[in-house]
Design a protein around this motif. Structure first.
Motif, PDB file in Angstrom:
ATOM      1  N   VAL A   8       0.806  -1.214   0.000  1.00 12.37           N
ATOM      2  CA  VAL A   8       0.000   0.000   0.000  1.00 12.37           C
ATOM      3  C   VAL A   8       0.845   1.273   0.000  1.00 12.37           C
ATOM      4  O   VAL A   8       0.376   2.314  -0.421  1.00 12.37           O
ATOM      5  N   GLU A   9       2.081   1.220   0.491  1.00  9.95           N
ATOM      6  CA  GLU A   9       2.828   2.471   0.621  1.00  9.95           C
ATOM      7  C   GLU A   9       3.486   2.890  -0.685  1.00  9.95           C
ATOM      8  O   GLU A   9       3.763   4.053  -0.896  1.00  9.95           O
ATOM      9  N   ARG A  10       3.751   1.943  -1.581  1.00  9.86           N
ATOM     10  CA  ARG A  10       4.242   2.317  -2.908  1.00  9.86           C
ATOM     11  C   ARG A  10       3.147   1.993  -3.915  1.00  9.86           C
ATOM     12  O   ARG A  10       2.558   0.919  -3.878  1.00  9.86           O
ATOM     13  N   VAL A  11       2.842   2.932  -4.795  1.00 17.05           N
ATOM     14  CA  VAL A  11       1.806   2.717  -5.792  1.00 17.05           C
ATOM     15  C   VAL A  11       2.384   2.913  -7.182  1.00 17.05           C
ATOM     16  O   VAL A  11       3.453   3.511  -7.361  1.00 17.05           O
ATOM     17  N   ARG A  12       1.670   2.408  -8.155  1.00 21.21           N
ATOM     18  CA  ARG A  12       2.084   2.550  -9.553  1.00 21.21           C
ATOM     19  C   ARG A  12       1.351   3.722 -10.182  1.00 21.21           C
ATOM     20  O   ARG A  12       0.129   3.852 -10.049  1.00 21.21           O
ATOM     21  N   VAL A  13       2.087   4.580 -10.865  1.00 21.44           N
ATOM     22  CA  VAL A  13       1.511   5.720 -11.565  1.00 21.44           C
ATOM     23  C   VAL A  13       1.710   5.507 -13.065  1.00 21.44           C
ATOM     24  O   VAL A  13       2.835   5.305 -13.523  1.00 21.44           O
ATOM     25  N   MET A  14       0.611   5.532 -13.817  1.00 25.44           N
ATOM     26  CA  MET A  14       0.643   5.336 -15.267  1.00 25.44           C
ATOM     27  C   MET A  14       0.157   6.623 -15.928  1.00 25.44           C
ATOM     28  O   MET A  14      -0.862   7.183 -15.525  1.00 25.44           O
ATOM     29  N   CYS A  15       0.886   7.097 -16.937  1.00 27.18           N
ATOM     30  CA  CYS A  15       0.690   8.451 -17.453  1.00 27.18           C
ATOM     31  C   CYS A  15       0.435   8.498 -18.947  1.00 27.18           C
ATOM     32  O   CYS A  15       0.969   7.692 -19.715  1.00 27.18           O
ATOM     33  N   GLU A  16      -0.355   9.521 -19.345  1.00 28.43           N
ATOM     34  CA  GLU A  16      -0.481   9.955 -20.738  1.00 28.43           C
ATOM     35  C   GLU A  16       0.191  11.317 -20.859  1.00 28.43           C
ATOM     36  O   GLU A  16      -0.013  12.190 -20.009  1.00 28.43           O
ATOM     37  N   ASP A  17       0.957  11.520 -21.918  1.00 21.20           N
ATOM     38  CA  ASP A  17       1.866  12.677 -21.930  1.00 21.20           C
ATOM     39  C   ASP A  17       1.341  13.941 -22.619  1.00 21.20           C
ATOM     40  O   ASP A  17       2.101  14.865 -22.875  1.00 21.20           O
ATOM     41  N   LEU A  18       0.051  14.045 -22.953  1.00 23.35           N
ATOM     42  CA  LEU A  18      -0.552  15.265 -23.523  1.00 23.35           C
ATOM     43  C   LEU A  18       0.098  15.684 -24.828  1.00 23.35           C
ATOM     44  O   LEU A  18       0.159  16.876 -25.142  1.00 23.35           O
ATOM     45  N   SER A  19       0.569  14.707 -25.608  1.00 26.03           N
ATOM     46  CA  SER A  19       1.368  15.075 -26.776  1.00 26.03           C
ATOM     47  C   SER A  19       0.549  15.526 -27.977  1.00 26.03           C
ATOM     48  O   SER A  19       1.096  15.734 -29.046  1.00 26.03           O
ATOM     49  N   GLY A  20      -0.760  15.685 -27.846  1.00 28.03           N
ATOM     50  CA  GLY A  20      -1.521  16.271 -28.949  1.00 28.03           C
ATOM     51  C   GLY A  20      -2.772  15.522 -29.286  1.00 28.03           C
ATOM     52  O   GLY A  20      -3.643  15.320 -28.442  1.00 28.03           O
ATOM     53  N   SER A  21      -2.869  15.044 -30.533  1.00 26.38           N
ATOM     54  CA  SER A  21      -4.126  14.497 -31.031  1.00 26.38           C
ATOM     55  C   SER A  21      -4.252  12.996 -30.824  1.00 26.38           C
ATOM     56  O   SER A  21      -5.194  12.383 -31.299  1.00 26.38           O
ATOM     57  N   ARG A  22      -3.294  12.363 -30.151  1.00 26.99           N
ATOM     58  CA  ARG A  22      -3.368  10.913 -29.935  1.00 26.99           C
ATOM     59  C   ARG A  22      -4.616  10.540 -29.154  1.00 26.99           C
ATOM     60  O   ARG A  22      -5.016  11.221 -28.226  1.00 26.99           O
ATOM     61  N   THR A  23      -5.218   9.436 -29.537  1.00 23.17           N
ATOM     62  CA  THR A  23      -6.420   8.965 -28.851  1.00 23.17           C
ATOM     63  C   THR A  23      -6.289   7.503 -28.454  1.00 23.17           C
ATOM     64  O   THR A  23      -7.280   6.847 -28.179  1.00 23.17           O
ATOM     65  N   ASP A  24      -5.060   6.968 -28.449  1.00 23.73           N
ATOM     66  CA  ASP A  24      -4.904   5.554 -28.095  1.00 23.73           C
ATOM     67  C   ASP A  24      -5.073   5.317 -26.595  1.00 23.73           C
ATOM     68  O   ASP A  24      -5.526   4.273 -26.167  1.00 23.73           O
ATOM     69  N   VAL A  43      -2.478   3.186  -9.217  1.00 27.85           N
ATOM     70  CA  VAL A  43      -3.009   1.831  -9.091  1.00 27.85           C
ATOM     71  C   VAL A  43      -2.073   1.021  -8.188  1.00 27.85           C
ATOM     72  O   VAL A  43      -0.930   1.420  -7.953  1.00 27.85           O
ATOM     73  N   PRO A  44      -2.510  -0.128  -7.676  1.00 27.99           N
ATOM     74  CA  PRO A  44      -1.592  -0.993  -6.936  1.00 27.99           C
ATOM     75  C   PRO A  44      -0.419  -1.434  -7.811  1.00 27.99           C
ATOM     76  O   PRO A  44      -0.543  -1.535  -9.044  1.00 27.99           O
ATOM     77  N   VAL A  45       0.726  -1.724  -7.184  1.00 25.67           N
ATOM     78  CA  VAL A  45       1.936  -2.050  -7.943  1.00 25.67           C
ATOM     79  C   VAL A  45       1.830  -3.370  -8.696  1.00 25.67           C
ATOM     80  O   VAL A  45       2.661  -3.662  -9.554  1.00 25.67           O
ATOM     81  N   SER A  46       0.818  -4.159  -8.390  1.00 27.08           N
ATOM     82  CA  SER A  46       0.629  -5.421  -9.108  1.00 27.08           C
ATOM     83  C   SER A  46      -0.062  -5.233 -10.454  1.00 27.08           C
ATOM     84  O   SER A  46      -0.168  -6.180 -11.237  1.00 27.08           O
TER      85      SER A  46
END
Length: 437
Positions: A272-288, A404-407
């Motif tokens: 619980v003390e370490r979590v996973r952070v997943m990011c989208e980088d705002l690079s423009g028109s991408r919609t994936d 999200v959880p690290v798993s």
């Protein structure tokens, strides 16, 4: 007005062939919001109060855990519950069973990596003897010198090395402070049924001394979680002797194995003390929306009025310069900016993760996880933007970063998060939905 601004920005991008349109942070965020809402079929009101997973990111307070309060206690008679209340009212750990030993050796007899991270940070804990291997020096002819195991004086750390990258210049802070674990000679804990109680200490780092190696210490250890318990194994080395007497590491951490048994008030915080952070980088028109432009595990540690972000970089799916603090993530992996790391199908662990820390501003106020994550500078450099674009996370704002959880496994490259996790869109509408299982 917002939609008009978005349409104008997109139209200019489409029509200009000789000039690069300059789009600032606000315009980028508005384009991102438009794409986010369109892709997932939602609107701003849908996620007005969404926490984007930040409720799983506690702020860990290590204030007043300094060296002056440390103590080890090896009086086994005072660990039992019959002596009344108090800090020594610790039940003695159960003996190591044959089945437990076999399960531990099955793991530690296998060749491992060069270096391992700690899986748990207990402050009050027992160190319990599990196994003694055959760690020997060489004689003058280079043959094994048989006899007792040559590993001595086990220590655990109380303050471990931290590296500051921001907001000050690069600075190594060598604040190692070690606690000696009593009665640890010849790879054994010789008193109190093979146990020592450590109070106000830490399981973050370990070292042992080679008995005849000029007093040298070695930090060659591996921590594993086996059947719900934590164990540390050590890899013997002798590096200060004559050349024909040296013993090289074999990366098999079975020369000495101990068990870490949590004491009173301790839980297992790693989940619980370490979590996973997943990011989208705002690079423009991408919609994936694959949420793998950068993936890192983080915990925030408070010490007095100072917060440190302790980070394990896992993956890069973006092809633009992206920074955490002042560290460019492609550089941390040693690859070119246009190279993706650990995001292709079946290759999420191809490159070893990178561990580093970022010191947050001491003038900030960190009342919750939003404050902490937004104080951690995660930003992307885009040629058409006048300044770096920072990724943030707030209620009512589309999810640029999710915790999200690290798993949790991140999507493959160009794989929509909806393909991997169909319930993700339900989570946008209802933050109580568990979408990542």
């Amino acid at each position: 007005m917002k939609k008009l601004l978005i349409l104008c920005a997109v139209a200019i991008l489409a029509s200009c062939t000789h000039e690069v349109e300059v789009i600032d942070q606000k315009a980028r965020e508005e384009i991102f919001e438009n794409n986010f809402n369109s892709t997932f079929g939602v609107s701003e009101s849908t996620y007005a109060n969404h926490d984007w997973g930040m409720n799983v990111m506690p702020l860990v307070d290590y204030t007043n855990k300094g060296a002056s309060t440390r103590v080890s206690n090896t009086n086994g008679n005072e660990w039992g519950t019959a002596n009344g209340a108090g800090y020594l009212d610790y039940p003695h750990p159960d003996p190591i069973t044959n089945e437990e030993l076999a399960a531990v050796l099955a793991v530690f007899n296998q060749k491992g990596k060069e270096k391992y991270e700690a899986l748990v940070d207990y402050k009050n804990f027992f160190v319990q003897q599990v196994y003694t291997g055959t760690a020997h020096y060489k004689d003058g002819n280079g043959s094994d010198v048989l006899g007792s195991n040559q590993m001595h004086e086990l220590h655990c750390v109380t303050k471990y090395k931290q590296t500051s990258y921001w907001p000050v210049a690069f600075e190594e802070m060598d604040h190692y402070d070690w606690d000696y674990i009593n009665n640890t000679n010849n790879a054994n804990i010789t008193a109190n049924g093979g146990c020592t109680l450590m109070l106000m200490s830490s399981t973050k780092n370990w070292k042992y001394k080679s008995a005849q190696d000029g007093g040298n210490f070695f930090e060659y250890w591996r921590m594993e979680k086996i059947n719900g318990n934590y164990y540390v194994g050590f890899d013997f080395s002798a590096e200060g002797q004559w050349p024909n007497q040296q013993v090289q590491r074999d990366y098999i951490y079975n020369d000495w194995i101990i068990k870490i048994v949590p004491g009173k008030g301790e839980s297992t915080p790693i989940d619980v003390e370490r979590v996973r952070v997943m990011c989208e980088d705002l690079s423009g028109s991408r919609t994936d929306f694959d949420y793998n432009d950068v993936v890192f595990d983080v915990k925030f540690i408070k010490n007095g009025n100072q917060y440190t972000a302790d980070i394990i970089l896992r993956a890069i799916g973006g092809e633009l310069p992206l920074y955490i603090g002042t560290r460019e993530v492609h550089d941390l992996f040693g690859v070119a900016t246009n190279t993706m790391v650990n995001t292709y199908e079946g290759r999420h662990t191809e490159v070893d993760p990178v561990h580093f820390t970022v010191t947050l501003s001491s003038t900030g106020t960190y009342n919750n996880a939003y404050d902490a994550i937004n104080a951690l500078p995660v930003y992307v450099k885009i040629s058409s933007s006048p300044t770096p674009i920072q990724l943030t996370v707030n209620p009512g704002q589309p999810a640029e970063m999710i915790a999200v959880p690290v798993s949790t496994e991140w999507p493959d490259e160009r794989e929509s998060i909806l393909n991997r996790y169909p319930s993700f869109v339900n989570w946008i509408r209802d933050s109580s939905v568990v979408w990542y299982e």
